[in-house]
Design a protein around this motif. Structure first.
Motif, mmCIF file in Angstrom:
data_model
loop_
_atom_site.group_PDB
_atom_site.id
_atom_site.type_symbol
_atom_site.label_atom_id
_atom_site.label_comp_id
_atom_site.label_asym_id
_atom_site.label_seq_id
_atom_site.Cartn_x
_atom_site.Cartn_y
_atom_site.Cartn_z
ATOM 1 N N ARG A 278 1.170 9.527 7.640
ATOM 2 C CA ARG A 278 0.518 8.304 8.003
ATOM 3 C C ARG A 278 1.494 6.876 7.755
ATOM 4 N NH1 ARG A 278 -4.869 9.351 4.593
ATOM 5 N NH2 ARG A 278 -5.999 10.601 6.105
ATOM 6 N N LEU A 279 2.177 7.060 7.061
ATOM 7 C CA LEU A 279 3.231 5.925 6.712
ATOM 8 C C LEU A 279 4.203 5.870 7.983
ATOM 9 C CD1 LEU A 279 4.349 6.085 3.165
ATOM 10 C CD2 LEU A 279 3.242 4.129 3.952
ATOM 11 N N CYS A 318 -5.419 6.155 -0.247
ATOM 12 C CA CYS A 318 -5.159 6.944 1.145
ATOM 13 C C CYS A 318 -5.672 8.489 0.802
ATOM 14 C CB CYS A 318 -3.456 7.014 1.089
ATOM 15 S SG CYS A 318 -3.186 7.424 3.228
ATOM 16 N N ILE A 330 0.297 -1.125 0.158
ATOM 17 C CA ILE A 330 1.674 -0.809 1.205
ATOM 18 C C ILE A 330 1.455 -0.747 2.705
ATOM 19 C CG2 ILE A 330 3.093 0.316 -0.485
ATOM 20 C CD1 ILE A 330 1.955 3.136 0.538
ATOM 21 N N THR A 336 0.592 3.685 10.436
ATOM 22 C CA THR A 336 -0.737 3.954 11.032
ATOM 23 C C THR A 336 -1.359 2.838 11.497
ATOM 24 O OG1 THR A 336 -0.970 5.734 9.572
ATOM 25 C CG2 THR A 336 -2.708 5.018 10.454
HETATM 26 S S1 SF4 Z 1 -2.425 1.522 4.821
HETATM 27 FE FE1 SF4 Z 1 -4.120 2.985 4.963
HETATM 28 S S2 SF4 Z 1 -2.870 4.847 6.183
HETATM 29 FE FE2 SF4 Z 1 -1.105 3.525 5.192
HETATM 30 S S3 SF4 Z 1 -0.969 4.182 3.209
HETATM 31 FE FE3 SF4 Z 1 -2.222 2.856 3.062
HETATM 32 S S4 SF4 Z 1 -4.503 3.770 2.879
HETATM 33 FE FE4 SF4 Z 1 -2.761 5.191 3.594
#
Ligand code: SF4
Length: 345
Positions: A278-279, A318, A330, A336
């Protein structure tokens, strides 16, 4: 929300013929080859990058003139709310063998000598690696602060033997079940010698309701026998020897080596696999692929922390099915959302 995310980016373009480009005040003679341009977008990264991809007609920046004549090979975005990184990227490029700066290009509004670099080949792999390491370190620093003082029920088990046993119990079992089950087992049998002396049925009762408790009880007894007889009650500090034990795979072996012995290894469970993808750190389909992709990517300064932090992040924010991006510390470093916006438009 994504369109307001700031960041820096690197454009890689190729020019197949010599050309001269002139702006209002400067003129540059450019020879054929590869060009690396580093830019920043303080207010919104996605529209800035889209603008370069679309090559809009309105030309007024140096890079517009270059892109008019060159072919864009790639644009690498770095979603970092830290403008100093743009200067660092320019410095990294200027220190790379085979790369030459084009003095004054695109640097009228900052302290850099230039934002454009030329090379005869695509020789900047090391630059990407160092830049990416910086982004990972920043992400880990934020997670470290966010989860400071928060411990999962299994984190009290830190010795190699405790890690090995608790990790075997934890397979397909929640931490809330694993923690108490491991604690009951260690109370009855603190080491391999005591565990191998227990009846299988007794071990089953102690670790119940862990998933597959009967199979795990049988394997735990076997593991205890091997550690006692072959390794004199000492868990081996060796990946192959660990993985030869019943019920021990790469994930458990890496956790024992990293947390128990201080090796630079990464335990990739479902949280690490999911969140790393996802990161935008990696693009993989399985935790096994992720382990191979992450190990060379993660700086030694953070590699052993990543599992613990991502487990907590995966349990709290997450989550597998429902992310809480609006509460995520973060989010400004996560690909994402912004990746879709950049590449789909
Ligand atoms: S922004 Fe969303 S997808 Fe990215 S690490 Fe944080 S919770 Fe996960």
């Amino acid at each position: 929300m994504a369109s307001r995310i700031p960041g820096i980016y690197l454009i890689i373009a190729s020019l197949d013929h010599p050309c001269r480009i002139s702006t209002r005040s400067l003129s540059f003679s450019l020879k054929p080859g590869f060009y690396f341009y580093c830019g920043s977008a303080i207010n919104s990264l996605a529209p800035r990058i889209n603008r370069h991809f679309k090559r809009e007609k309105k030309h007024h920046w140096h890079i517009d003139f270059l892109l008019d004549k060159a072919e864009i090979l790639a644009i690498a975005p770095y979603i970092v709310a830290d403008n100093a990184l743009e200067h660092e990227l320019a410095k990294l490029l200027s220190e790379t063998d085979g790369v030459t700066g084009i003095p004054g290009f695109g640097a009228g509004d900052c302290d850099c000598d230039t934002h454009l670099f030329h090379a005869d080949s695509l020789c900047i792999e090391g630059v990407f690696k160092r830049l990416f390491a910086r982004q990972i370190e920043k992400t880990v620093k934020i997670l470290r602060k966010r989860y400071l003082g928060i411990k999962t029920p299994v984190e009290k088990f830190r010795k190699p033997w405790e890690l090995l046993v608790s990790c075997i119990i934890s397979l397909r079992t929640k931490d809330e079940v694993t923690g108490p089950a491991a604690a009951r087992l260690f109370k009855a049998a603190p080491g391999p010698k005591e565990l191998m002396a227990l009846q299988e049925e007794k071990i089953e009762k102690l670790i119940f309701p862990a998933g597959f408790y009967k199979t795990k009880a049988r394997n735990l007894k076997k593991v205890a026998e091997i550690i006692h007889t072959e390794y004199q009650d000492t868990v081996p500090d060796d990946k192959n020897k660990l993985m030869a034990l019943p019920n021990v795979g790469i994930k458990t072996a890496n956790l024992v080596l990293a947390d128990g012995f201080g090796h630079f290894e990464i335990c990739v469970d479902t949280h690490v696999h999911r969140i790393s993808n996802r990161l935008g750190w990696i693009r993989t389909r399985t935790p096994e692929e992720s382990e191979k992709a992450l190990k060379p990517l993660l700086p030694e300064s953070v590699i052993r922390e990543v599992n613990g932090l991502m487990v907590k992040h995966g349990q709290n924010i997450c989550k597998p099915l429902k992310t809480m991006c609006d509460k995520c510390p973060i989010s400004s470093l996560c690909l994402t959302g912004i990746a879709n916006e950049i590449y789909s438009s």
